[in-house]
Design an enzyme around this catalytic site. Structure first.
Site, PDB file in Angstrom:
ATOM      1  N   GLY A  54     -30.207  -8.685  25.144  1.00  0.00           N
ATOM      2  CA  GLY A  54     -29.235  -8.031  24.872  1.00  0.00           C
ATOM      3  C   GLY A  54     -28.852  -7.952  23.304  1.00  0.00           C
ATOM      4  O   GLY A  54     -28.289  -7.027  22.969  1.00  0.00           O
ATOM      5  N   ASP A  55     -29.329  -8.845  22.528  1.00  0.00           N
ATOM      6  CA  ASP A  55     -29.296  -8.933  21.062  1.00  0.00           C
ATOM      7  C   ASP A  55     -30.234  -9.556  20.561  1.00  0.00           C
ATOM      8  O   ASP A  55     -30.225 -10.291  19.793  1.00  0.00           O
ATOM      9  CB  ASP A  55     -27.919  -9.657  20.748  1.00  0.00           C
ATOM     10  CG  ASP A  55     -27.765  -9.430  19.261  1.00  0.00           C
ATOM     11  OD1 ASP A  55     -28.116  -8.596  18.500  1.00  0.00           O
ATOM     12  OD2 ASP A  55     -26.861 -10.484  18.605  1.00  0.00           O
ATOM     13  N   LEU A  56     -31.577  -9.007  21.050  1.00  0.00           N
ATOM     14  CA  LEU A  56     -32.972  -9.953  20.656  1.00  0.00           C
ATOM     15  C   LEU A  56     -33.489  -9.194  19.434  1.00  0.00           C
ATOM     16  O   LEU A  56     -34.641  -8.855  19.431  1.00  0.00           O
ATOM     17  CB  LEU A  56     -33.916  -9.647  21.839  1.00  0.00           C
ATOM     18  CG  LEU A  56     -35.265 -10.585  21.906  1.00  0.00           C
ATOM     19  CD1 LEU A  56     -34.670 -11.887  21.923  1.00  0.00           C
ATOM     20  CD2 LEU A  56     -35.934 -10.099  23.088  1.00  0.00           C
TER      21      LEU A  56
END
Length: 299
Positions: free
Chosen positions: A202-204
């Site tokens: 999700g926040d890679l």
């Protein structure tokens, strides 16, 4: 008092109480833009501790839950959660994690990341969303209730709220609202073939891939939820990393889980939400990049 307002003495005391052991040292280490980070020495145990007085209530507990959910897939390593502390009269909020000694990437690191990420995505999710009412990102909260399909989730839980936030903070041209209305009607077509919800980090962005002494990639700092698997891949490319077409990473990913036709044309579309988020949080040139992306896909 630290540079971000975290009371280090109070943090050490709260961490000691949560771990049940004395904290002998609390040394600052790099920790990103939204948190202050420390290496804690607690009677023979080393751990990574992050804290911010601006953290949204419940944000660290949600991150801990996300780490455990990613770990359940047994696809890529994530640090173990050691303790979570909420803000109270005794100390600041914090998240304490297993300490991972940093190392350097090896020729096999990108391939391991590609195969592991494909396995993580294949572990799936119950729905598009996290199952919680909100996704907490530092001081911000985004709606995260399940949606019936990916285009609906992207529009209603990410793009529309983020445009409102960024415009409200004078970080985005108000014309973004009109452009988003035009984009909304095209999203089902632009999103490509329908896929089941993947288990996303999700926040890679590349800074959230930690390499250990053995060259193994670990996932850190997630905003885990169910979503389109191409989102994690697009995020890895947002800030100029080498994870694009032709890379060892992407070849390894597609060997396990080939992407649907048109994936390359969708990369910038999936990067729109993180650009809007960065505009809302940090301002700068992120708003201009977001407007350019909206114009590209709204045309």
């Amino acid at each position: 008092m630290s540079r971000t307002g975290v009371d280090r003495a109070a943090l050490g005391a709260a961490l000691a109480a949560a771990l049940g052991r004395a904290v002998r040292a609390l040394r600052p280490v790099p920790g990103g833009d939204l948190n202050e980070a420390f290496l804690a020495e607690a009677d023979g145990t080393r751990c990574f501790v992050k804290s911010s007085r601006d953290a949204h209530p419940g944000a660290y507990a949600a991150e801990a839950a996300g780490l455990r959910w990613l770990a359940d897939a047994e696809a890529l390593p994530v640090p173990a959660v050691l303790a979570v502390g909420e803000a109270d009269g005794e100390g600041p909020p914090f998240l304490a994690l297993e300490w991972i000694d940093p190392g350097r990437s090896r020729p096999s690191t990108a391939e391991r990341l590609g195969r592991g990420l494909a396995a993580l995505h294949a572990a799936g999710a119950p729905s598009f969303g996290s199952g919680s009412a909100q996704l907490l990102l530092g001081p911000l909260a985004l709606p995260d209730a399940p949606a019936p399909d990916w285009p609906t989730f992207l529009l209603e839980r990410r793009l529309a709220p983020l445009v409102r936030l960024a415009v409200g903070r004078d970080a985005l041209d108000p014309a973004a609202g009109v452009l988003l209305e035009r984009l909304a009607g095209r999203l089902p077509e632009l999103a490509g073939p329908a896929e089941p919800p993947a288990r996303l980090h999700g926040d890679l962005w590349v800074g959230n891939v930690h390499v250990d002494r053995d060259g193994a990639p670990w996932l850190v700092d997630p905003a885990a939820h169910g979503g389109h698997r191409e989102v994690d891949l697009a995020m890895l490319r947002l800030f100029g990393s080498g994870y694009g077409p032709g890379s060892t990473f992407l070849a390894a990913y597609e060997e396990v889980a080939p992407l649907a036709p048109g994936a390359e044309d969708r990369v910038a579309l999936w990067q729109l939400a993180p650009l809007l988020l960065h505009a809302a949080l940090f301002g700068g040139g992120y708003g201009d990049r977001a407007i350019a992306t909206l114009r590209r896909y709204a045309a």
